[in-house]
Scaffold this motif. Structure first.
Motif, PDB file in Angstrom:
ATOM      1  N   GLN A  26      29.895  36.181  53.489  1.00 26.33           N
ATOM      2  CA  GLN A  26      31.142  36.937  53.631  1.00 26.33           C
ATOM      3  C   GLN A  26      32.199  36.566  52.600  1.00 26.33           C
ATOM      4  OE1 GLN A  26      31.481  39.376  56.074  1.00 26.33           O
ATOM      5  NE2 GLN A  26      29.300  38.925  56.327  1.00 26.33           N
ATOM      6  N   CYS A  27      32.006  35.445  51.908  1.00 24.93           N
ATOM      7  CA  CYS A  27      33.125  34.803  51.216  1.00 24.93           C
ATOM      8  C   CYS A  27      33.421  35.326  49.814  1.00 24.93           C
ATOM      9  CB  CYS A  27      32.893  33.293  51.154  1.00 24.93           C
ATOM     10  SG  CYS A  27      31.283  32.849  50.479  1.00 24.93           S
ATOM     11  N   VAL A  28      32.447  35.935  49.130  1.00 24.10           N
ATOM     12  CA  VAL A  28      32.654  36.304  47.728  1.00 24.10           C
ATOM     13  C   VAL A  28      33.523  37.558  47.619  1.00 24.10           C
ATOM     14  CG1 VAL A  28      31.564  36.969  45.549  1.00 24.10           C
ATOM     15  CG2 VAL A  28      30.481  35.245  47.007  1.00 24.10           C
ATOM     16  N   VAL A  29      34.565  37.469  46.822  1.00 23.28           N
ATOM     17  CA  VAL A  29      35.461  38.616  46.637  1.00 23.28           C
ATOM     18  C   VAL A  29      35.319  39.260  45.257  1.00 23.28           C
ATOM     19  CG1 VAL A  29      37.155  37.853  48.332  1.00 23.28           C
ATOM     20  CG2 VAL A  29      37.391  37.105  45.961  1.00 23.28           C
ATOM     21  N   CYS A  30      34.832  38.479  44.271  1.00 19.67           N
ATOM     22  CA  CYS A  30      34.816  39.019  42.911  1.00 19.67           C
ATOM     23  C   CYS A  30      33.768  38.310  42.063  1.00 19.67           C
ATOM     24  CB  CYS A  30      36.200  38.835  42.276  1.00 19.67           C
ATOM     25  SG  CYS A  30      36.369  39.512  40.622  1.00 19.67           S
TER      26      CYS A  30
ATOM     27  N   ASP B  87      31.390  47.082  44.986  1.00 17.36           N
ATOM     28  CA  ASP B  87      30.060  47.359  45.539  1.00 17.36           C
ATOM     29  C   ASP B  87      30.102  47.664  47.035  1.00 17.36           C
ATOM     30  OD1 ASP B  87      29.860  44.969  47.044  1.00 17.36           O
ATOM     31  OD2 ASP B  87      28.680  43.921  45.521  1.00 17.36           O
ATOM     32  N   SER B  88      28.936  47.950  47.584  1.00 14.51           N
ATOM     33  CA  SER B  88      28.833  48.412  48.976  1.00 14.51           C
ATOM     34  C   SER B  88      29.234  47.341  49.980  1.00 14.51           C
ATOM     35  CB  SER B  88      27.398  48.863  49.261  1.00 14.51           C
ATOM     36  OG  SER B  88      26.494  47.790  49.011  1.00 14.51           O
ATOM     37  N   HIS B  89      29.322  46.079  49.528  1.00 15.54           N
ATOM     38  CA  HIS B  89      29.734  44.987  50.405  1.00 15.54           C
ATOM     39  C   HIS B  89      31.187  44.572  50.164  1.00 15.54           C
ATOM     40  CE1 HIS B  89      25.415  44.838  50.977  1.00 15.54           C
ATOM     41  NE2 HIS B  89      25.549  43.940  51.929  1.00 15.54           N
ATOM     42  N   GLY B  90      31.914  45.365  49.389  1.00 10.19           N
ATOM     43  CA  GLY B  90      33.326  45.062  49.154  1.00 10.19           C
ATOM     44  C   GLY B  90      33.581  44.000  48.102  1.00 10.19           C
ATOM     45  N   VAL B  91      32.570  43.700  47.272  1.00  9.25           N
ATOM     46  CA  VAL B  91      32.739  42.712  46.197  1.00  9.25           C
ATOM     47  C   VAL B  91      33.133  43.451  44.910  1.00  9.25           C
ATOM     48  CG1 VAL B  91      31.616  40.921  44.806  1.00  9.25           C
ATOM     49  CG2 VAL B  91      31.013  41.193  47.236  1.00  9.25           C
TER      50      VAL B  91
ATOM     51  N   TYR C 217      46.624  36.401  45.532  1.00 10.85           N
ATOM     52  CA  TYR C 217      47.421  36.444  46.756  1.00 10.85           C
ATOM     53  C   TYR C 217      46.499  36.296  47.965  1.00 10.85           C
ATOM     54  CZ  TYR C 217      50.903  38.324  43.545  1.00 10.85           C
ATOM     55  OH  TYR C 217      51.768  38.488  42.493  1.00 10.85           O
ATOM     56  N   GLU C 218      47.101  36.260  49.138  1.00 10.94           N
ATOM     57  CA  GLU C 218      46.331  36.085  50.379  1.00 10.94           C
ATOM     58  C   GLU C 218      45.286  37.185  50.573  1.00 10.94           C
ATOM     59  OE1 GLU C 218      45.719  33.472  53.494  1.00 10.94           O
ATOM     60  OE2 GLU C 218      47.260  33.318  51.945  1.00 10.94           O
ATOM     61  N   ASP C 219      45.635  38.407  50.159  1.00 11.60           N
ATOM     62  CA  ASP C 219      44.781  39.557  50.481  1.00 11.60           C
ATOM     63  C   ASP C 219      44.299  40.336  49.266  1.00 11.60           C
ATOM     64  OD1 ASP C 219      47.302  40.416  49.787  1.00 11.60           O
ATOM     65  OD2 ASP C 219      47.320  42.089  51.205  1.00 11.60           O
ATOM     66  N   LYS C 220      44.628  39.846  48.063  1.00 10.23           N
ATOM     67  CA  LYS C 220      44.244  40.591  46.863  1.00 10.23           C
ATOM     68  C   LYS C 220      44.368  39.726  45.611  1.00 10.23           C
ATOM     69  CE  LYS C 220      48.869  42.625  46.153  1.00 10.23           C
ATOM     70  NZ  LYS C 220      49.521  42.113  47.374  1.00 10.23           N
ATOM     71  N   MET C 221      43.739  40.211  44.527  1.00 15.55           N
ATOM     72  CA  MET C 221      43.946  39.643  43.195  1.00 15.55           C
ATOM     73  C   MET C 221      44.508  40.756  42.311  1.00 15.55           C
ATOM     74  SD  MET C 221      40.638  37.192  42.531  1.00 15.55           S
ATOM     75  CE  MET C 221      39.804  38.485  41.688  1.00 15.55           C
TER      76      MET C 221
ATOM     77  N   ARG D 251      45.772  42.886  29.008  1.00 13.85           N
ATOM     78  CA  ARG D 251      46.425  43.079  27.717  1.00 13.85           C
ATOM     79  C   ARG D 251      45.476  43.852  26.806  1.00 13.85           C
ATOM     80  NH1 ARG D 251      50.689  39.586  26.401  1.00 13.85           N
ATOM     81  NH2 ARG D 251      51.657  38.862  28.307  1.00 13.85           N
ATOM     82  N   GLY D 252      46.030  44.805  26.059  1.00  9.95           N
ATOM     83  CA  GLY D 252      45.212  45.561  25.117  1.00  9.95           C
ATOM     84  C   GLY D 252      44.171  46.401  25.821  1.00  9.95           C
ATOM     85  N   ARG D 253      42.908  46.156  25.506  1.00 15.25           N
ATOM     86  CA  ARG D 253      41.810  46.976  26.039  1.00 15.25           C
ATOM     87  C   ARG D 253      41.549  46.743  27.524  1.00 15.25           C
ATOM     88  NH1 ARG D 253      36.696  45.466  23.040  1.00 15.25           N
ATOM     89  NH2 ARG D 253      35.813  47.370  23.940  1.00 15.25           N
ATOM     90  N   ILE D 254      42.093  45.674  28.080  1.00 14.45           N
ATOM     91  CA  ILE D 254      41.811  45.359  29.486  1.00 14.45           C
ATOM     92  C   ILE D 254      42.873  45.992  30.382  1.00 14.45           C
ATOM     93  CG2 ILE D 254      41.661  43.479  31.176  1.00 14.45           C
ATOM     94  CD1 ILE D 254      40.269  41.853  28.979  1.00 14.45           C
ATOM     95  N   SER D 255      42.413  46.793  31.332  1.00 15.55           N
ATOM     96  CA  SER D 255      43.318  47.548  32.199  1.00 15.55           C
ATOM     97  C   SER D 255      43.888  46.663  33.306  1.00 15.55           C
ATOM     98  CB  SER D 255      42.566  48.709  32.859  1.00 15.55           C
ATOM     99  OG  SER D 255      41.966  49.532  31.886  1.00 15.55           O
ATOM    100  N   ASP D 256      45.074  47.026  33.745  1.00 14.86           N
ATOM    101  CA  ASP D 256      45.619  46.424  34.962  1.00 14.86           C
ATOM    102  C   ASP D 256      44.753  46.862  36.146  1.00 14.86           C
ATOM    103  OD1 ASP D 256      47.650  45.573  33.317  1.00 14.86           O
ATOM    104  OD2 ASP D 256      49.198  46.874  34.173  1.00 14.86           O
ATOM    105  N   ARG D 257      44.638  45.976  37.140  1.00 19.33           N
ATOM    106  CA  ARG D 257      43.786  46.322  38.283  1.00 19.33           C
ATOM    107  C   ARG D 257      44.217  45.511  39.499  1.00 19.33           C
ATOM    108  NH1 ARG D 257      39.149  48.960  37.932  1.00 19.33           N
ATOM    109  NH2 ARG D 257      38.909  48.556  35.703  1.00 19.33           N
ATOM    110  N   VAL D 258      44.222  46.159  40.656  1.00 24.68           N
ATOM    111  CA  VAL D 258      44.466  45.453  41.920  1.00 24.68           C
ATOM    112  C   VAL D 258      43.142  45.412  42.676  1.00 24.68           C
ATOM    113  CG1 VAL D 258      45.738  45.426  44.093  1.00 24.68           C
ATOM    114  CG2 VAL D 258      46.855  46.229  41.997  1.00 24.68           C
ATOM    115  N   MET D 259      42.695  44.202  43.036  1.00 22.20           N
ATOM    116  CA  MET D 259      41.412  44.027  43.720  1.00 22.20           C
ATOM    117  C   MET D 259      41.675  43.453  45.116  1.00 22.20           C
ATOM    118  SD  MET D 259      39.180  42.659  40.446  1.00 22.20           S
ATOM    119  CE  MET D 259      40.520  41.725  39.711  1.00 22.20           C
ATOM    120  N   HIS D 260      41.614  44.313  46.130  1.00 20.17           N
ATOM    121  CA  HIS D 260      41.882  43.894  47.510  1.00 20.17           C
ATOM    122  C   HIS D 260      40.674  43.150  48.080  1.00 20.17           C
ATOM    123  CE1 HIS D 260      45.677  46.081  47.902  1.00 20.17           C
ATOM    124  NE2 HIS D 260      45.112  47.025  47.163  1.00 20.17           N
ATOM    125  N   PHE D 261      40.953  42.182  48.956  1.00 20.01           N
ATOM    126  CA  PHE D 261      39.871  41.448  49.627  1.00 20.01           C
ATOM    127  C   PHE D 261      39.490  42.221  50.889  1.00 20.01           C
ATOM    128  CE2 PHE D 261      42.043  37.312  47.975  1.00 20.01           C
ATOM    129  CZ  PHE D 261      41.600  37.611  46.709  1.00 20.01           C
TER     130      PHE D 261
END
Length: 298
Positions: free
Chosen positions: A233-237, A251-255, A279-283, A288-298
């Motif tokens: 259950q523990c892997v988020v990213c 993915d289908s398991h929320g990772v 953060y407690e519930d997200k990363m 910068r440059g080619r890398i997009s901003d992204r919010v990754m919820h747990f």
């Protein structure tokens, strides 16, 4: 000098890559609050250095830049590290961020997997995606022979780096995989993290999900690594390099599977790095440059 990829059509900006690294280091050094650590996802120098005999000097320049940071830098080893150095040599360079014995990896001493906990209930696992490989291994070693046999079964091409005509085009010489010993160790670490209600980020040079990669740039036995992750259950990213175009999927398991764009194919006026705020519930990734901003919820 600037050049092109092995296909001869993708521009590689060798001349500016070190400047882009320095830009990243300056930006990270200015972060407030201070960074906890930096993750370097592999291919810190290019394989061309081996041909020109400049591997040691090139690596010294990269490590000098990263050495300006007052925080730990954790390194995944990629195929280009192995074009320049043997595993035995890499252990004695600044790219060896696996501290001897400290929460280190599986039984094989030369496996580079390890983990660390930078904050309570939070763990980072560094996987060795070239544990099974024909690069970086001595040709007489059992691991090399096992890896070569696997490759030849899947890839009949004269050039083992060519995916031409393959049903499973990831079985090429510039990729690698995870030994069973490493996967067993990985499973045990995740079991510990489950029991202690930790959140876990995993990093390795090779992507392990087809949704965050093309069909070529995946770890040989990516399904095995995924099945270990999905049994907990523990892997988020999962963070990867290797594919210079980058990629992302949930993915289908929320990772979250995040493959970072490569500096070497980044034009001089741009860049390719990011800072992650946890953060407690997200990363939250601020790219910068080619890398997009992204919010990754747990």
């Amino acid at each position: 000098e600037d050049g092109y990829d092995f296909g001869g059509y993708r521009r590689r900006y060798y001349r500016q890559s070190l400047h882009l690294l320095w830009d990243a280091v300056e930006a990270w050094a200015a972060e407030r609050p201070l960074l906890a650590f930096v993750l370097q996802l592999g291919d810190s120098i290019d394989g061309l250095n081996a041909r020109s005999g400049e591997a040691e000097g090139a690596l010294a320049q990269v490590l000098a830049a990263l050495g300006q940071l007052q925080v730990p830098v954790h390194h995944a080893w990629g195929n280009h590290e192995f074009y320049n150095f043997s595993r035995a040599r890499l252990v004695h360079t600044g790219l060896n961020s696996r501290r001897a014995g400290a929460m280190a990896g599986p039984p094989a001493e030369d496996c580079q997997a390890y983990h660390f906990s930078p904050a309570p209930r939070f763990r980072v696992i560094v996987l060795d995606a070239y544990d099974l490989s024909i690069v970086g291994r001595e040709p007489e070693s059992p691991c090399y022979r096992e890896s070569l046999q696997l490759l030849r079964e899947k890839n009949p091409n004269d050039d083992l780096n060519s995916p031409a005509g393959l049903e499973e085009p990831r079985f090429v010489g510039f990729n690698g995989g995870f030994s069973q010993a490493q996967l067993d160790w990985f499973n045990e670490v995740l079991k510990f993290s489950d029991e202690n209600q930790e959140k876990v980020i995993v990093m390795g040079h090779l992507p392990i999900h087809p949704g965050a990669s093309n069909r070529v740039c995946l770890a040989w036995n990516y399904e095995d690594a995924l099945s270990v992750i999905h049994s907990h259950q523990c892997v988020v990213c999962f963070l990867a390099g290797h594919l210079h175009d980058g990629g992302y999927c949930l993915d289908s398991h929320g990772v979250h599977h995040l493959t970072l764009e490569g500096v070497i194919e980044t034009p001089p006026e741009s860049n390719a790095f990011g800072t992650i705020y946890v953060y407690e519930d997200k990363m939250v990734l601020k790219g910068r440059g080619r890398i997009s901003d992204r919010v990754m919820h747990f």
